[in-house]
Write an enzyme that holds these catalytic residues in place. Sequence first.
Site, PDB file in Angstrom:
ATOM      1  N   ARG A 123       3.784  23.659  -3.997  1.00  0.00           N
ATOM      2  CA  ARG A 123       3.633  22.245  -4.227  1.00  0.00           C
ATOM      3  C   ARG A 123       4.381  21.417  -3.179  1.00  0.00           C
ATOM      4  O   ARG A 123       3.644  20.432  -2.835  1.00  0.00           O
ATOM      5  CB  ARG A 123       4.375  21.907  -5.661  1.00  0.00           C
ATOM      6  N   GLY A 166     -12.420   9.245 -12.834  1.00  0.00           N
ATOM      7  CA  GLY A 166     -11.871   7.842 -12.221  1.00  0.00           C
ATOM      8  C   GLY A 166     -12.274   6.533 -12.951  1.00  0.00           C
ATOM      9  O   GLY A 166     -12.196   5.637 -12.359  1.00  0.00           O
ATOM     10  N   SER A 167     -12.369   7.014 -14.360  1.00  0.00           N
ATOM     11  CA  SER A 167     -12.638   5.546 -14.940  1.00  0.00           C
ATOM     12  C   SER A 167     -11.370   4.565 -14.976  1.00  0.00           C
ATOM     13  O   SER A 167     -11.711   3.263 -14.907  1.00  0.00           O
ATOM     14  CB  SER A 167     -13.142   5.822 -16.487  1.00  0.00           C
ATOM     15  N   ASN A 168     -10.347   5.064 -14.961  1.00  0.00           N
ATOM     16  CA  ASN A 168      -9.098   4.054 -14.900  1.00  0.00           C
ATOM     17  C   ASN A 168      -8.883   3.615 -13.644  1.00  0.00           C
ATOM     18  O   ASN A 168      -8.588   2.543 -13.312  1.00  0.00           O
ATOM     19  CB  ASN A 168      -7.813   4.817 -15.579  1.00  0.00           C
ATOM     20  N   MET A 178      -4.476  15.689 -12.192  1.00  0.00           N
ATOM     21  CA  MET A 178      -4.209  16.900 -12.767  1.00  0.00           C
ATOM     22  C   MET A 178      -3.424  17.910 -12.160  1.00  0.00           C
ATOM     23  O   MET A 178      -3.823  18.903 -11.769  1.00  0.00           O
ATOM     24  CB  MET A 178      -5.341  17.488 -13.283  1.00  0.00           C
ATOM     25  N   ARG A 179      -2.237  17.310 -11.541  1.00  0.00           N
ATOM     26  CA  ARG A 179      -1.657  18.189 -10.736  1.00  0.00           C
ATOM     27  C   ARG A 179       0.129  17.834 -10.765  1.00  0.00           C
ATOM     28  O   ARG A 179       0.464  16.577 -10.862  1.00  0.00           O
ATOM     29  CB  ARG A 179      -1.828  18.095  -9.198  1.00  0.00           C
ATOM     30  N   GLU A 194      -7.131   2.133 -22.565  1.00  0.00           N
ATOM     31  CA  GLU A 194      -6.568   2.386 -21.436  1.00  0.00           C
ATOM     32  C   GLU A 194      -7.024   1.517 -20.107  1.00  0.00           C
ATOM     33  O   GLU A 194      -6.118   1.174 -19.515  1.00  0.00           O
ATOM     34  CB  GLU A 194      -6.962   4.015 -20.947  1.00  0.00           C
ATOM     35  N   ASP A 245       4.369  13.843 -18.629  1.00  0.00           N
ATOM     36  CA  ASP A 245       3.936  12.786 -19.631  1.00  0.00           C
ATOM     37  C   ASP A 245       5.414  12.408 -20.353  1.00  0.00           C
ATOM     38  O   ASP A 245       5.116  11.863 -21.473  1.00  0.00           O
ATOM     39  CB  ASP A 245       2.643  13.300 -20.882  1.00  0.00           C
ATOM     40  N   HIS A 285      -1.730   7.924 -19.944  1.00  0.00           N
ATOM     41  CA  HIS A 285      -1.864   9.306 -20.908  1.00  0.00           C
ATOM     42  C   HIS A 285      -2.343   8.783 -22.406  1.00  0.00           C
ATOM     43  O   HIS A 285      -1.789   7.886 -23.058  1.00  0.00           O
ATOM     44  CB  HIS A 285      -0.351   9.960 -21.116  1.00  0.00           C
TER      45      HIS A 285
HETATM   46  C1  GAR Z   1      -7.645   9.633 -19.025  1.00  0.00           C
HETATM   47  O1  GAR Z   1      -7.879   9.504 -20.510  1.00  0.00           O
HETATM   48  C2  GAR Z   1      -6.113   9.572 -18.838  1.00  0.00           C
HETATM   49  O2  GAR Z   1      -5.521   9.043 -19.848  1.00  0.00           O
HETATM   50  C3  GAR Z   1      -5.884  11.238 -18.889  1.00  0.00           C
HETATM   51  O3  GAR Z   1      -7.295  11.717 -18.027  1.00  0.00           O
HETATM   52  C4  GAR Z   1      -8.037  10.925 -18.410  1.00  0.00           C
HETATM   53  C5  GAR Z   1      -8.709  10.510 -17.058  1.00  0.00           C
HETATM   54  O4  GAR Z   1      -9.669   9.717 -17.218  1.00  0.00           O
HETATM   55  N1  GAR Z   1      -4.512  11.589 -18.238  1.00  0.00           N
HETATM   56  C6  GAR Z   1      -3.942  12.597 -18.952  1.00  0.00           C
HETATM   57  O5  GAR Z   1      -4.118  13.430 -19.822  1.00  0.00           O
HETATM   58  C7  GAR Z   1      -2.712  12.951 -18.248  1.00  0.00           C
HETATM   59  N2  GAR Z   1      -1.650  13.561 -18.834  1.00  0.00           N
HETATM   60  P1  GAR Z   1     -10.512   9.143 -15.870  1.00  0.00           P
HETATM   61  O6  GAR Z   1     -10.392   9.875 -14.601  1.00  0.00           O
HETATM   62  O7  GAR Z   1     -11.640   8.412 -16.172  1.00  0.00           O
HETATM   63  O8  GAR Z   1      -9.517   7.964 -15.543  1.00  0.00           O
END
Ligand code: GAR
Length: 217
Positions: free
Chosen positions: A67, A13-15, A92-93, A176, A147, A111
């Site tokens: 789903r 969850g950093s984003n 991730m779903r 990001e 993606d 992404h």
């Molecule tokens: C991030 O790097 C995001 O870009 C990637 O997962 C990570 C989640 O990090 N997403 C994908 O690869 C989507 N295909 P976060 O939970 O720290 O935000």
Amino acid sequence: MKRRTAILISGRGSNMAALVAAAEAPDFPAAIVAVISNRADAPGLAKAAASGIPTLVIESQPFGRDRAAFEAALQRALEHSKVELICLGGFMRLFTAEFVQRWHGKMLNIHPSLLPSFPGLDPHRQALDAGVKISGATVHFVTPETDAGPIVMQGAVAVADDDTVETLAARTLGVEHRIYPEALRLLAAGQIRLEGDVCRISGAAERDGVLISPRKI
Ligand code: GAR
């Protein structure tokens, strides 16, 4: 009126945290009204709660391959919170085409590659194996393909010969955290126009920044 936005996560969850921090600014055009995880053990949930954001877990695992049933539960939660926009942050779903269509033009994903290069799993490994000299991250609208979808914003990083998946991922993550809040700001402020597969930004300043990598040979 701030646009009511939900962030969907599966892990760290950093984003999400970067979006929440940006949305604390009084003039930010979106309000984060919910953080929803499909995994009860996602570390991002505690981060969101610490920021005072309502959190919700809708475990996807019990739904198995169904789903549509998972998405029905998700949609109910989104409607309950009167959500207008969705940001996926490491969610991730995969979604059904129906769910994606319902949120057409209202759901963003990030992404960690310069799409359309290196979609899917292990993008940093893919980038290193391809020997690219510049990589980065992409914020895009969600379409049924993984993606893919109209690109809203990208940020680039130089790739060094001694980069590993870990160092490249860390440098990319910094980008990001800068572009995702900026992309949400544009969407929430109504500055994005979708023309088929292409996304246009009104009022975008011409930029003359050039990134050349490697700098010295
Ligand atoms: C991030 O790097 C995001 O870009 C990637 O997962 C990570 C989640 O990090 N997403 C994908 O690869 C989507 N295909 P976060 O939970 O720290 O935000």
